[in-house]
Scaffold this motif. Structure first.
Motif, PDB file in Angstrom:
ATOM      1  N   ASP A  17       5.509  -1.620  10.261  1.00 34.00           N
ATOM      2  CA  ASP A  17       5.345  -0.919  11.545  1.00 34.00           C
ATOM      3  C   ASP A  17       4.240   0.127  11.460  1.00 34.00           C
ATOM      4  O   ASP A  17       3.368   0.218  12.332  1.00 34.00           O
ATOM      5  N   LEU A  18       4.292   0.953  10.411  1.00 33.90           N
ATOM      6  CA  LEU A  18       3.305   2.028  10.259  1.00 33.90           C
ATOM      7  C   LEU A  18       1.910   1.465  10.014  1.00 33.90           C
ATOM      8  O   LEU A  18       0.907   2.009  10.511  1.00 33.90           O
ATOM      9  N   TYR A  19       1.822   0.365   9.283  1.00 38.04           N
ATOM     10  CA  TYR A  19       0.520  -0.254   9.011  1.00 38.04           C
ATOM     11  C   TYR A  19      -0.098  -0.816  10.294  1.00 38.04           C
ATOM     12  O   TYR A  19      -1.302  -0.647  10.540  1.00 38.04           O
ATOM     13  N   ARG A  20       0.738  -1.462  11.117  1.00 36.41           N
ATOM     14  CA  ARG A  20       0.216  -2.015  12.373  1.00 36.41           C
ATOM     15  C   ARG A  20      -0.267  -0.913  13.323  1.00 36.41           C
ATOM     16  O   ARG A  20      -1.148  -1.140  14.140  1.00 36.41           O
ATOM     17  N   GLN A  21       0.321   0.270  13.197  1.00 36.45           N
ATOM     18  CA  GLN A  21      -0.119   1.404  14.014  1.00 36.45           C
ATOM     19  C   GLN A  21      -1.303   2.139  13.373  1.00 36.45           C
ATOM     20  O   GLN A  21      -1.769   3.145  13.889  1.00 36.45           O
ATOM     21  N   ARG A  22      -1.765   1.621  12.228  1.00 37.07           N
ATOM     22  CA  ARG A  22      -2.892   2.201  11.474  1.00 37.07           C
ATOM     23  C   ARG A  22      -2.610   3.633  11.030  1.00 37.07           C
ATOM     24  O   ARG A  22      -3.521   4.455  10.910  1.00 37.07           O
ATOM     25  N   LEU A  23      -1.337   3.907  10.768  1.00 37.66           N
ATOM     26  CA  LEU A  23      -0.956   5.237  10.299  1.00 37.66           C
ATOM     27  C   LEU A  23      -0.978   5.316   8.775  1.00 37.66           C
ATOM     28  O   LEU A  23      -0.996   6.417   8.205  1.00 37.66           O
ATOM     29  N   ILE A  24      -0.979   4.159   8.103  1.00 34.86           N
ATOM     30  CA  ILE A  24      -1.002   4.121   6.639  1.00 34.86           C
ATOM     31  C   ILE A  24      -1.916   3.004   6.156  1.00 34.86           C
ATOM     32  O   ILE A  24      -2.261   2.088   6.911  1.00 34.86           O
ATOM     33  N   THR A  25      -2.289   3.102   4.887  1.00 33.90           N
ATOM     34  CA  THR A  25      -2.922   1.972   4.196  1.00 33.90           C
ATOM     35  C   THR A  25      -1.970   1.566   3.081  1.00 33.90           C
ATOM     36  O   THR A  25      -1.201   2.399   2.564  1.00 33.90           O
ATOM     37  N   ILE A  26      -1.979   0.303   2.707  1.00 33.51           N
ATOM     38  CA  ILE A  26      -0.994  -0.176   1.739  1.00 33.51           C
ATOM     39  C   ILE A  26      -1.656  -0.907   0.585  1.00 33.51           C
ATOM     40  O   ILE A  26      -2.730  -1.498   0.717  1.00 33.51           O
ATOM     41  N   ALA A  27      -0.986  -0.831  -0.569  1.00 32.52           N
ATOM     42  CA  ALA A  27      -1.353  -1.564  -1.773  1.00 32.52           C
ATOM     43  C   ALA A  27      -0.053  -2.088  -2.370  1.00 32.52           C
ATOM     44  O   ALA A  27       1.032  -1.684  -1.944  1.00 32.52           O
ATOM     45  N   PRO A  28      -0.113  -2.986  -3.353  1.00 28.73           N
ATOM     46  CA  PRO A  28       1.118  -3.558  -3.897  1.00 28.73           C
ATOM     47  C   PRO A  28       2.141  -2.526  -4.376  1.00 28.73           C
ATOM     48  O   PRO A  28       3.332  -2.728  -4.217  1.00 28.73           O
ATOM     49  N   THR A  29       1.690  -1.423  -4.971  1.00 31.75           N
ATOM     50  CA  THR A  29       2.621  -0.423  -5.484  1.00 31.75           C
ATOM     51  C   THR A  29       2.279   0.981  -5.001  1.00 31.75           C
ATOM     52  O   THR A  29       2.586   1.965  -5.685  1.00 31.75           O
ATOM     53  N   GLU A  30       1.669   1.072  -3.808  1.00 35.52           N
ATOM     54  CA  GLU A  30       1.280   2.381  -3.310  1.00 35.52           C
ATOM     55  C   GLU A  30       1.068   2.348  -1.800  1.00 35.52           C
ATOM     56  O   GLU A  30       0.641   1.342  -1.247  1.00 35.52           O
ATOM     57  N   ILE A  31       1.393   3.464  -1.168  1.00 32.29           N
ATOM     58  CA  ILE A  31       1.147   3.627   0.264  1.00 32.29           C
ATOM     59  C   ILE A  31       0.428   4.964   0.441  1.00 32.29           C
ATOM     60  O   ILE A  31       0.767   5.961  -0.217  1.00 32.29           O
ATOM     61  N   ARG A  32      -0.572   4.983   1.343  1.00 32.55           N
ATOM     62  CA  ARG A  32      -1.285   6.222   1.626  1.00 32.55           C
ATOM     63  C   ARG A  32      -1.361   6.454   3.118  1.00 32.55           C
ATOM     64  O   ARG A  32      -1.380   5.489   3.904  1.00 32.55           O
ATOM     65  N   LEU A  33      -1.424   7.716   3.491  1.00 30.13           N
ATOM     66  CA  LEU A  33      -1.633   8.055   4.900  1.00 30.13           C
ATOM     67  C   LEU A  33      -2.973   7.520   5.366  1.00 30.13           C
ATOM     68  O   LEU A  33      -3.953   7.532   4.610  1.00 30.13           O
ATOM     69  N   GLY A  34      -2.995   7.070   6.628  1.00 26.42           N
ATOM     70  CA  GLY A  34      -4.255   6.652   7.212  1.00 26.42           C
ATOM     71  C   GLY A  34      -5.221   7.824   7.319  1.00 26.42           C
ATOM     72  O   GLY A  34      -4.822   8.983   7.357  1.00 26.42           O
ATOM     73  N   ALA A  35      -6.497   7.509   7.357  1.00 24.14           N
ATOM     74  CA  ALA A  35      -7.533   8.564   7.384  1.00 24.14           C
ATOM     75  C   ALA A  35      -7.339   9.548   8.530  1.00 24.14           C
ATOM     76  O   ALA A  35      -7.570  10.748   8.384  1.00 24.14           O
ATOM     77  N   ALA A  36      -6.850   9.071   9.660  1.00 25.64           N
ATOM     78  CA  ALA A  36      -6.725   9.933  10.843  1.00 25.64           C
ATOM     79  C   ALA A  36      -5.654  11.005  10.651  1.00 25.64           C
ATOM     80  O   ALA A  36      -5.681  12.032  11.335  1.00 25.64           O
ATOM     81  N   LEU A  37      -4.704  10.792   9.725  1.00 26.30           N
ATOM     82  CA  LEU A  37      -3.604  11.752   9.545  1.00 26.30           C
ATOM     83  C   LEU A  37      -3.782  12.639   8.317  1.00 26.30           C
ATOM     84  O   LEU A  37      -2.943  13.510   8.070  1.00 26.30           O
TER      85      LEU A  37
END
Length: 280
Positions: free
Chosen positions: A259-279
């Motif tokens: 959900d958060l990825y589709r809203q471009r609020l995060i970026t994802i990797a196999p073992t990591e999640i980061r906040l999207g640049a805008a946040l």
């Protein structure tokens, strides 16, 4: 005036003051004493007080402003204060302990241990008593899947934990649905998963369906904001790691991340999640 409800709260009018307390109007029972130790600092004759009424050591109705751990009709987790040849006496708030006769015990109660009991009026003695044979006091109730309920954790089983729902009916939390430490006597929120054919209820400690995803998505976003924009868990992370960190299943975790990825609020990797640049 209605009859006094023994073992419950009653709203009673102050009639008069004496050296040892206040006398309250009690309808057909006449007057009930509120001992001096419970008299409020400010009051006036004619005021009404919310008091809990029980029987004192001489079996006379008496009022208290102490808050009991349970009223008549409640299920509660109470500790044994002492035992005699007739039964066990449980700590429940008022000065006089709550009696649980041996015939109402599933196993012999021991001093210092706590037990789930039902509080009720004994029909023969008209005393407030407890029973550990709680099954007989459960009442079938209509629930809907997804409904939020209050539960009292009852006992551990091979399948998970039994619970008493809304002080009324029984449910079960399966152990694969438990993502936090719980034990007998805990009170908490739960959600109805399904109603079984026997009328018993399967419970979840997390919101079910879409609401669970939305709730955890908000939790995950807050976690990222409070931890430098990084979460060292991802799509390939072990389910047990996710459970220990967030007390949710991997299924709920992945849906929230999606959900958060589709809203471009995060970026994802196999073992990591980061906040999207805008946040950031």
């Amino acid at each position: 005036m209605e009859k006094i409800k023994l073992g419950e709260y009653n709203r009673l009018k102050i009639l008069r003051k004496v050296d040892f307390g206040l006398y309250l109007e009690a309808g057909v029972e006449g007057e009930i004493l509120l001992p001096q130790r419970y008299v409020p600092e400010h009051y006036a004759i004619g005021d009404e007080l919310d008091v809990f009424v029980y029987l004192d050591n001489e079996e006379r109705p008496v009022a208290t402003t102490e808050k009991p751990l349970a009223q008549v009709g409640d299920f509660a987790y109470l500790e044994v204060a002492w035992v005699n040849q007739y039964g066990a006496f449980l700590k429940w708030g008022p000065m006089k302990d709550l009696f649980c006769p041996f015939r109402e015990q599933k196993m012999r109660m021991e001093i210092g241990k706590s037990y789930i009991v039902h509080v009720h009026i004994d029909e023969e003695s008209y005393r407030v008593v407890a029973s550990a044979k709680v099954d007989r006091y459960l009442q079938p109730t209509i629930y809907e899947p997804g409904q939020e309920v209050d539960i009292l954790v009852w006992q551990k089983t091979d399948l998970g934990f039994k619970a008493i729902i809304d002080n009324c009916w029984q449910g079960l939390i399966y152990k694969d649905q438990i993502f936090q430490y719980i034990h007998t006597g805990d009170r908490m929120k739960a959600w109805v998963q399904r109603i079984r054919q026997d009328g018993k209820v399967d419970l979840s400690l997390q919101p079910t369906g879409r609401q669970a995803t939305l709730d955890f998505a908000a939790t995950l976003l807050n976690y990222l904001k409070e931890n430098g924009g990084v979460c060292h868990l991802g799509d390939k992370s072990d389910a047990e790691e996710i459970k220990q960190q967030f007390q949710v299943s991997k299924k709920v975790f992945k849906k929230a991340v999606g959900d958060l990825y589709r809203q471009r609020l995060i970026t994802i990797a196999p073992t990591e999640i980061r906040l999207g640049a805008a946040l950031r």
